[in-house]
Write an enzyme that holds these catalytic residues in place. Sequence first.
Site, PDB file in Angstrom:
ATOM      1  N   ASN A 111       4.499   7.124  -9.366  1.00 20.30           N
ATOM      2  CA  ASN A 111       4.298   6.308  -8.162  1.00 20.30           C
ATOM      3  C   ASN A 111       2.973   5.588  -8.226  1.00 20.30           C
ATOM      4  O   ASN A 111       1.999   6.076  -8.783  1.00 20.30           O
ATOM      5  CB  ASN A 111       4.402   7.171  -6.899  1.00 20.30           C
ATOM      6  N   PHE A 115      -1.508   4.355  -1.207  1.00 21.25           N
ATOM      7  CA  PHE A 115      -1.854   4.753   0.170  1.00 21.25           C
ATOM      8  C   PHE A 115      -1.179   3.850   1.202  1.00 21.25           C
ATOM      9  O   PHE A 115      -1.838   3.287   2.078  1.00 21.25           O
ATOM     10  CB  PHE A 115      -3.374   4.703   0.406  1.00 21.25           C
ATOM     11  N   SER A 174      -6.297  10.069  -5.655  1.00 23.95           N
ATOM     12  CA  SER A 174      -5.174   9.177  -5.892  1.00 23.95           C
ATOM     13  C   SER A 174      -5.557   8.188  -6.985  1.00 23.95           C
ATOM     14  O   SER A 174      -6.622   7.580  -6.922  1.00 23.95           O
ATOM     15  CB  SER A 174      -4.821   8.402  -4.623  1.00 23.95           C
ATOM     16  N   ASN A 176      -4.157   5.436  -7.436  1.00 27.86           N
ATOM     17  CA  ASN A 176      -3.640   4.116  -7.077  1.00 27.86           C
ATOM     18  C   ASN A 176      -4.511   3.313  -6.122  1.00 27.86           C
ATOM     19  O   ASN A 176      -4.132   2.232  -5.707  1.00 27.86           O
ATOM     20  CB  ASN A 176      -2.239   4.274  -6.477  1.00 27.86           C
ATOM     21  N   THR A 177      -5.672   3.857  -5.758  1.00 28.27           N
ATOM     22  CA  THR A 177      -6.635   3.091  -4.974  1.00 28.27           C
ATOM     23  C   THR A 177      -7.840   2.873  -5.886  1.00 28.27           C
ATOM     24  O   THR A 177      -8.516   3.848  -6.236  1.00 28.27           O
ATOM     25  CB  THR A 177      -7.024   3.861  -3.685  1.00 28.27           C
ATOM     26  N   LYS A 214      -9.048  17.527  -2.652  1.00 33.03           N
ATOM     27  CA  LYS A 214      -7.942  17.439  -3.617  1.00 33.03           C
ATOM     28  C   LYS A 214      -8.387  16.663  -4.845  1.00 33.03           C
ATOM     29  O   LYS A 214      -8.863  15.526  -4.722  1.00 33.03           O
ATOM     30  CB  LYS A 214      -6.732  16.760  -2.966  1.00 33.03           C
TER      31      LYS A 214
HETATM   32  C1  LIG Z   1       5.735   9.370  -4.152  1.00 34.93           C
HETATM   33  C2  LIG Z   1       4.495  10.206  -4.112  1.00 34.93           C
HETATM   34  C3  LIG Z   1       3.516   9.904  -3.183  1.00 34.93           C
HETATM   35  C4  LIG Z   1       2.361  10.686  -3.118  1.00 34.93           C
HETATM   36  N1  LIG Z   1       1.421  10.392  -2.180  1.00 34.93           N
HETATM   37  C5  LIG Z   1       0.334  11.199  -2.063  1.00 34.93           C
HETATM   38  C6  LIG Z   1      -0.620  10.962  -1.037  1.00 34.93           C
HETATM   39  O1  LIG Z   1      -0.484  10.062  -0.210  1.00 34.93           O
HETATM   40  N2  LIG Z   1      -1.707  11.770  -0.997  1.00 34.93           N
HETATM   41  C7  LIG Z   1      -1.902  12.809  -1.877  1.00 34.93           C
HETATM   42  O2  LIG Z   1      -2.893  13.514  -1.778  1.00 34.93           O
HETATM   43  N3  LIG Z   1      -0.996  13.055  -2.842  1.00 34.93           N
HETATM   44  C8  LIG Z   1       0.102  12.288  -2.949  1.00 34.93           C
HETATM   45  N4  LIG Z   1       1.028  12.547  -3.925  1.00 34.93           N
HETATM   46  C9  LIG Z   1       0.768  13.635  -4.891  1.00 34.93           C
HETATM   47  C10 LIG Z   1       1.447  14.957  -4.494  1.00 34.93           C
HETATM   48  O3  LIG Z   1       0.920  15.433  -3.279  1.00 34.93           O
HETATM   49  C11 LIG Z   1       1.241  16.029  -5.589  1.00 34.93           C
HETATM   50  O4  LIG Z   1      -0.136  16.296  -5.707  1.00 34.93           O
HETATM   51  C12 LIG Z   1       1.788  15.597  -6.939  1.00 34.93           C
HETATM   52  O5  LIG Z   1       2.967  14.853  -6.800  1.00 34.93           O
HETATM   53  C13 LIG Z   1       2.052  16.775  -7.847  1.00 34.93           C
HETATM   54  O6  LIG Z   1       3.037  17.625  -7.316  1.00 34.93           O
HETATM   55  P1  LIG Z   1       4.587  17.557  -7.799  1.00 34.93           P
HETATM   56  O7  LIG Z   1       4.576  17.561  -9.297  1.00 34.93           O
HETATM   57  O8  LIG Z   1       5.219  18.767  -7.208  1.00 34.93           O
HETATM   58  O9  LIG Z   1       5.136  16.304  -7.238  1.00 34.93           O
HETATM   59  C14 LIG Z   1       2.188  11.786  -4.010  1.00 34.93           C
HETATM   60  C15 LIG Z   1       3.189  12.082  -4.938  1.00 34.93           C
HETATM   61  C16 LIG Z   1       4.339  11.316  -4.994  1.00 34.93           C
HETATM   62  C17 LIG Z   1       5.391  11.662  -5.991  1.00 34.93           C
END
Ligand SMILES: Cc1cc2nc3c(=O)[nH]c(=O)nc-3n(C[C@H](O)[C@H](O)[C@H](O)COP(=O)(O)O)c2cc1C
Length: 355
Positions: A111, A115, A174, A176-177, A214
Amino acid sequence: MTIIYSLVRPLIMTLPPEMAHAMSIGVLKWGLGRPISKPAKYPSLKTNVFGLDFPSPVGLAAGYDKDGEVPDQLLALGFGFTEVGTITPLRQPGNARPRLYRLIEDRAIINRMGFNSRGIENAILNLVHHKKSVGIIGINVGANKDSEDRVGDYVKGIHALHEFADYFVINISSPNTPGLRQLQGRKALGHLLSKCREALNDVDPSRKIPLLVKVAPDLYADDVADIAETVLEYEMDGLIVSNTTVERAAGLKSRWKDQAGGLSGKPLFGPSTEILWRFYRATGGRIPLIGTGGVASGRDAYLKIRAGASLVQLYSALVYQGPGLPAKINRELAKCLQEDGFTSISEVIGFDHRN
Ligand SMILES: Cc1cc2nc3c(=O)[nH]c(=O)nc-3n(C[C@H](O)[C@H](O)[C@H](O)COP(=O)(O)O)c2cc1C
């Protein structure tokens, strides 16, 4: 529920990922998925972390319920807690679409949402409907992309949302920012954490709301040591390890593997667990860690806890396994404990460091 999901899953996978996501929120919001699973019913999974009682150590990670639309419904699926956000002070659209990819063969997601948030005001309108008694919700705060005062943005989030937060997360990881991960540098991090701590002391002088940070999985050994020292120095209550990775593991099969953004899901399990292990060492187990990245089964959750996590979170696996997943993981995790002769989660935390 698992059977129903396995029947509709092929159809869901044909939808564009963001559409499927929006539909799943709609289904939860309007209660079409009910009756949903009972919350965790396993005594061995109950755990107290940061002074909070969790019915299960398995939570939903940030990013699914960005605007706090369905926290109670998510808790009712069997998650021990859920994390809303990332919420930015002002509404922002995020990056241009398409920005979300399913790497089906790899059980992964990429992704570059950037944000997308409807902002603090909208989150408040949603969160007033949350019933405190239903369960624990964390609030993950971030900075607007074009903000000239990024530290001030985190402070705004804490000031505005403290009423709803059982814990706060400062998200500096993140990918992406642009420039956000630079806040993980020692000096910048110290400044940010002191301001956030100050803000929280203002609104919560008795220090009941835990404050967490985080981090990314893409860190060198020196970064881990610096971050660990800084979070201890500024008396953070915990660390979430980790966000998505900008690395691309060898062997990814999906045609989307080279898309820009953060990779999550199965290929992240190894790297994020290794970093978690290192943070446990570097902090000497003095603050609780939440292990996030690639958890898709009770066994995965168990391994994160053995590596040093007090709690775990997941997101990507929910996309592939559906709403029955938290109940399944609770069941499997309780079985892992029982098979190895443990009666509580606290006995398992960091077990691999002692043996
Ligand atoms: C589509 C998507 C959007 C995410 N948006 C955020 C976010 O806004 N803030 C954040 O701290 N992590 C975000 N994450 C990261 C997840 O909270 C997590 O740290 C990461 O996906 C690893 O866990 P997983 O392998 O179980 O998905 C996002 C992950 C995905 C897949």
